[in-house]
Design a protein around this motif. Structure first.
Motif, PDB file in Angstrom:
ATOM      1  N   ALA A  45      49.027 101.181  42.910  1.00  0.00           N
ATOM      2  CA  ALA A  45      49.345 103.194  42.265  1.00  0.00           C
ATOM      3  C   ALA A  45      46.972 103.129  42.303  1.00  0.00           C
ATOM      4  CB  ALA A  45      49.605 102.723  40.747  1.00  0.00           C
ATOM      5  N   PRO A  65      53.579 111.614  37.132  1.00  0.00           N
ATOM      6  CA  PRO A  65      53.792 111.194  35.333  1.00  0.00           C
ATOM      7  C   PRO A  65      54.070 112.611  35.064  1.00  0.00           C
ATOM      8  CG  PRO A  65      51.467 111.113  36.701  1.00  0.00           C
ATOM      9  CD  PRO A  65      52.820 111.547  37.693  1.00  0.00           C
ATOM     10  N   PHE A  71      54.535 108.259  32.772  1.00  0.00           N
ATOM     11  CA  PHE A  71      55.681 107.746  32.912  1.00  0.00           C
ATOM     12  C   PHE A  71      55.740 106.452  31.688  1.00  0.00           C
ATOM     13  CE2 PHE A  71      52.947 107.350  37.830  1.00  0.00           C
ATOM     14  CZ  PHE A  71      54.633 108.103  38.275  1.00  0.00           C
ATOM     15  N   GLU A 117      58.996 101.653  34.014  1.00  0.00           N
ATOM     16  CA  GLU A 117      57.959 101.007  35.015  1.00  0.00           C
ATOM     17  C   GLU A 117      58.892  99.175  34.762  1.00  0.00           C
ATOM     18  OE1 GLU A 117      55.804 103.297  36.226  1.00  0.00           O
ATOM     19  OE2 GLU A 117      53.493 103.274  36.200  1.00  0.00           O
ATOM     20  N   THR A 148      45.103  98.989  39.660  1.00  0.00           N
ATOM     21  CA  THR A 148      44.897 100.062  39.698  1.00  0.00           C
ATOM     22  C   THR A 148      43.595 100.722  39.543  1.00  0.00           C
ATOM     23  OG1 THR A 148      45.338 101.947  38.057  1.00  0.00           O
ATOM     24  CG2 THR A 148      45.502  99.566  37.150  1.00  0.00           C
ATOM     25  N   GLN A 207      48.701 108.945  30.344  1.00  0.00           N
ATOM     26  CA  GLN A 207      50.263 109.338  31.279  1.00  0.00           C
ATOM     27  C   GLN A 207      50.421 107.876  31.754  1.00  0.00           C
ATOM     28  OE1 GLN A 207      49.772 113.382  33.140  1.00  0.00           O
ATOM     29  NE2 GLN A 207      51.138 113.947  31.125  1.00  0.00           N
ATOM     30  N   THR A 208      49.504 107.070  32.164  1.00  0.00           N
ATOM     31  CA  THR A 208      50.062 105.792  33.539  1.00  0.00           C
ATOM     32  C   THR A 208      49.606 105.258  32.869  1.00  0.00           C
ATOM     33  OG1 THR A 208      47.621 106.671  34.135  1.00  0.00           O
ATOM     34  CG2 THR A 208      49.020 107.760  35.603  1.00  0.00           C
ATOM     35  N   LYS A 245      52.392 101.923  32.939  1.00  0.00           N
ATOM     36  CA  LYS A 245      52.541 100.404  33.635  1.00  0.00           C
ATOM     37  C   LYS A 245      51.705  99.000  33.081  1.00  0.00           C
ATOM     38  CE  LYS A 245      47.592 101.887  36.546  1.00  0.00           C
ATOM     39  NZ  LYS A 245      48.355 103.810  35.945  1.00  0.00           N
TER      40      LYS A 245
END
Length: 243
Positions: free
Chosen positions: A131, A171, A173, A178, A192, A199-200, A203
């Motif tokens: 990611a 996103p 997410f 996830e 990552t 927003q992310t 994960k």
């Protein structure tokens, strides 16, 4: 006040919306790499400026009074150009950069300085959720002894090798989704960038729940600027006599 925002992030859009509501004259510039981005209030332009001198000339010719760099924390070239263009044009610069993610207790984060170190640290046979965006994937895909799920907002420019597959997703997410993705794909490692933001972030929580290893790529060093962590602080900084 007439303000140019170098955008492309959720924070940039929120800032533009708030400033327009306050009565400021705002233009947001997008690089144009993302199709159908959510549009902020105010004027919007798409495309580059032609380097430092082009940005400096644009600021001066259009009478901007402030420049806000609200681009991605890993956009080194844009951040560098913004600092130099501010110096050349005399237009004061504020950099809005979201805070980094902090490793929670009992998580399995492996901190690495760059993509090369992350790829090298993978054990043979790893099943990786990658990611990191759609650029610079070659470093990871060279590890043919591992397999990858490459997640990006935009379709990839080149076909992937047989040990990788593309997953297009935008996103925000959420932890449930996830977690399900990581289980279904048999993910053992998450790679990552430490982009920050909500927003992310899911994960990372999913990886922690599943006790997966997270390869966290450190942020690059950016040239000095008046930097703030939130939209509210950015608005306040616009009225300071910045050095």
């Amino acid at each position: 006040m007439k303000i140019l925002i170098l955008g492309g992030t959720e924070e940039a859009r929120a800032l533009a919306d708030a400033l327009v509501e306050m009565g400021h004259e705002v233009t947001t510039s997008h690089a144009g790499r993302t199709t159908a981005p959510l549009q902020p209030k105010g004027e919007v332009r798409t495309g580059g400026f032609g380097g430092v001198e082009g940005l400096s000339d644009y600021l001066s010719a259009n009478g901007f009074q402030r420049l806000i760099d609200a681009t991605h924390p890993y956009s080194v070239r844009i951040a560098t150009n913004a600092v130099e263009a501010s110096r050349l044009s005399g237009v004061k610069l504020v950099r809005l950069t979201r805070p980094v993610w902090i490793e929670p207790q009992y998580a399995f984060w492996h901190h690495v300085p760059d993509a090369e170190a992350a790829a090298k640290a993978l054990p043979a046979g790893a099943r990786v959720l990658l990611a990191v965006g759609h650029r610079g994937l070659e470093t990871f895909l060279a590890r043919s002894d591992c397999s990858f799920v490459v997640r990006s907002i935009e379709p990839l420019e080149k076909p992937l090798p047989v040990h990788a597959r593309s997953l297009i997703a935008r996103p925000p997410f959420f932890v449930g989704g996830e977690t399900e993705l990581m289980k279904d794909e048999g993910i053992t490692h998450l790679i990552t960038k430490n982009s920050g933001g909500v927003q992310t972030e899911a994960k990372l929580k999913a990886a922690q729940q599943l006790r997966l290893v997270v390869m966290m790529i450190a942020r690059p060093k950016l040239p000095p600027a008046h930097e703030v962590p939130t939209v509210g602080r950015a608005i306040a900084a616009l009225h300071l006599e910045l050095g």
